[in-house]
Scaffold this active site. Structure first.
Site, short mmCIF file in Angstrom:
data_model
loop_
_atom_site.label_atom_id
_atom_site.label_comp_id
_atom_site.label_asym_id
_atom_site.label_seq_id
_atom_site.Cartn_x
_atom_site.Cartn_y
_atom_site.Cartn_z
CB CYS A 80 -0.98 -0.03 1.17
SG CYS A 80 -2.28 1.21 1.01
CG HIS A 168 -4.00 -3.44 3.11
ND1 HIS A 168 -3.04 -2.94 3.95
CD2 HIS A 168 -4.54 -2.38 2.47
CE1 HIS A 168 -3.01 -1.62 3.85
NE2 HIS A 168 -3.90 -1.25 2.95
CD GLU A 170 -1.84 -5.89 5.60
OE1 GLU A 170 -1.46 -6.43 4.55
OE2 GLU A 170 -1.89 -4.65 5.75
#
Ligand code: XMP
Length: 511
Positions: A80, A168, A170
């Site tokens: 990002c 993202h 994660e």
């Protein structure tokens, strides 16, 4: 293990800790450091991940990391903000995006980068959360993937192990995010997956032995997961030189002091149970303000612990069950690391035990890892799965002033509720539960008699970290049975209510 560490440079994203969690789930050790305070020795780190950020690379407050020892020298994954940073300052262009780029999107591959996207199929769902977008890729970049709205969703730099992604990985909504992290860390950076609870125990026991030697260590047990796991680890390392103190403040759950103390003794710990109930209740007499109650309890604890620690001849260390989220320095909105660390300085005026050197065996692991480490050392499953319980105990669940009689009533009510949750298989579905004694009486009728007795509230919440929480939709028949049991069994209570407030705007505790 040391050469198989991963460094996560934090730019203040709300998701940075999640990156670390996902990496640890791959059995890979990682550390989070503020982008502007990286560790001095980068040799220990085999790969680097740049986090996202609430900041913009176009703003005056742009966050500049020093990548001179990283870029092109170590495998690098920029997420990002990281991806935008690499683009903006290496010959590309970042601009505000025209369309909303928040939420789910699907990847389509421009070039099939076999290793980076291995086992991730076309159309894989990813999570976007950004307001700037990469308009032009940096020098030497090769586009790897796009989504409907984001053309430059993934790229790599030719000739380097540098990868950048706008989404993202994660976040759980990125369905193959963990696979992507594994591809990067294991297949590209060749990081070994050797971080397991067993390996943690082995290396931590050794480092405690190196640090503490033959010195004596004192530790305050609370009955909670963190202090228990810390104690068992230290016990494994130094045996009888660990002196545990378990204080009964008179505000624990019913029979908790006796049963937990017996459990600790059964685990072979060198533990001293100190019943200081009277001291705490005396300090609390007539105090109704919640913060004053907390202070009175905190001060009493310090006095009791200090007295006890002073009786251990030659003790040099204080052990604490501090865990990683308490230690991570979070990057503030202005870009500076905001220290959230509680430090214990050797300055005058502190109680004697605070002048001891500190040992914190859990300071680099997350709560779920503490539980796994505990399980790998054979700690009882019930003890590891216990709900969180506040340090000031029942005192902050008795609204208004605290008396012995009120504690007795609340202990009984709480026991009926918690035992009921266990009996109905609901205990493990709830993050935290307890009862609150309200400072009002209500009219009731029992037999032919009018009663005027206490009201109690039951609270059960779902949460992951206590920061936000939702009330649990407990089955009506369970609530009905529990209410009947409480009113029939606990003298002094004639009404039970159930708390249906979420946090925010309410909090979990009533005080
Ligand atoms: P709140 O009420 O702030 O609670 O939503 C969040 C979590 O923190 C616990 N809590 C405390 N724990 N000392 C503690 O050790 C305290 O003074 C305290 N106050 C709240 C609460 O039980 C919940 O898990």
């Amino acid at each position: 293990m040391q050469q198989h560490n991963v460094l996560i440079l934090d730019f203040g994203s709300q998701y940075t800790q999640l990156i670390a969690r996902r990496v640890r789930e791959l059995n890979i050790y990682c550390e989070i450091h503020p982008f502007n305070k990286p560790p001095k020795n980068l040799v220990d780190f085999k790969a680097v991940i740049l986090s996202g950020s609430p900041n913009s690379v176009r703003s005056e407050a742009v966050l500049h990391p020093d990548l001179s020892e990283i870029r092109g020298k170590k495998p690098l994954l920029a997420v990002c903000y990281g991806a935008q940073y690499l683009a903006h300052f290496s010959g590309g262009k970042v601009a505000p995006s025209n369309t909303r780029e928040y939420g789910r999107a699907n990847l389509s591959y421009i070039k099939n980068e076999e290793i980076f996207f291995e086992n991730i199929s076309e159309g894989s769902q990813v999570w976007m959360s950004h307001s700037d977008t990469i308009k032009e890729l940096p020098t030497n970049a090769v586009l790897l993937a796009s989504t409907k709205d984001v053309e430059n969703a993934a790229y790599k730099i030719a000739g380097e192990d540098t990868f950048a992604i706008q989404f993202h990985p994660e976040v759980y909504h990125s369905t193959d995010g963990k696979q992507l992290l594994e591809n990067f860390l294991v297949k590209i950076a060749h990081v070994a997956q050797t971080w397991t609870p067993d390996s943690f125990v082995e290396s931590t026991v050794k480092s405690i032995q190196d640090k503490v030697g033959n010195d004596k260590v004192v530790l305050g047990l609370s009955g909670g997961v963190d202090s228990t796991v810390a104690a068992v680890l230290l016990h494994k390392a130094i045996g009888k030189n660990l002196y545990c103190i378990f204080v009964n403040n008179g505000l624990l759950r019913k029979n908790e002091f006796e049963s937990v103390l017996t459990q600790y003794e059964g685990m072979g710990l060198n533990v001293k149970g100190v019943d200081a109930s009277e001291r705490f209740l005396t300090a609390l007499a007539g105090v109704s303000d919640p913060e004053k109650k907390r202070k009175a309890i905190g001060n009493s604890f310090i006095e009791v612990f200090d007295d006890e620690a002073n009786q251990i001849k030659g003790v040099k260390w204080l052990a604490q069950g501090t865990i990683y989220p308490d230690v991570i320095e979070s990057v503030s909105a202005t870009g500076g690391p905001s220290a959230t660390i509680k430090s214990h300085h050797n300055v005058g005026g502190l109680p004697d035990f605070m002048k001891l050197k500190i040992v914190e065996p859990l300071r680099m692991i997350f709560k779920d890892e503490v539980r796994r480490v505990g399980a790998s050392m054979g700690i009882d499953k019930d003890l590891l799965g216990r709900h969180p319980f506040p340090g000031p105990g029942l005192a902050i669940r008795i609204l208004g002033d605290v008396t012995l009689e009120k504690v007795r009533i609340l202990q009984e009510v709480d026991a009926v509720f918690i035992n009921g949750l266990r009996e109905h298989g609901l205990y493990d579905k709830v993050w935290q539960a307890g009862a609150i004694l309200l400072p009002v009486n209500s009219v009731g009728v029992m037999g032919d008699e009018r009663t005027y007795e206490k009201v109690v509230a039951l609270r059960a919440v779902e949460s992951t970290d206590g920061m936000t929480a939702d009330w649990v939709n407990l089955p009506y028949d369970f609530l009905q049975k529990t209410s009947n049991n409480i009113i029939n069994k606990v003298k002094g209570v004639n009404r039970v209510v159930y708390d249906i407030s979420s946090k925010p705007p309410a909090t979990i505790e009533w005080e």
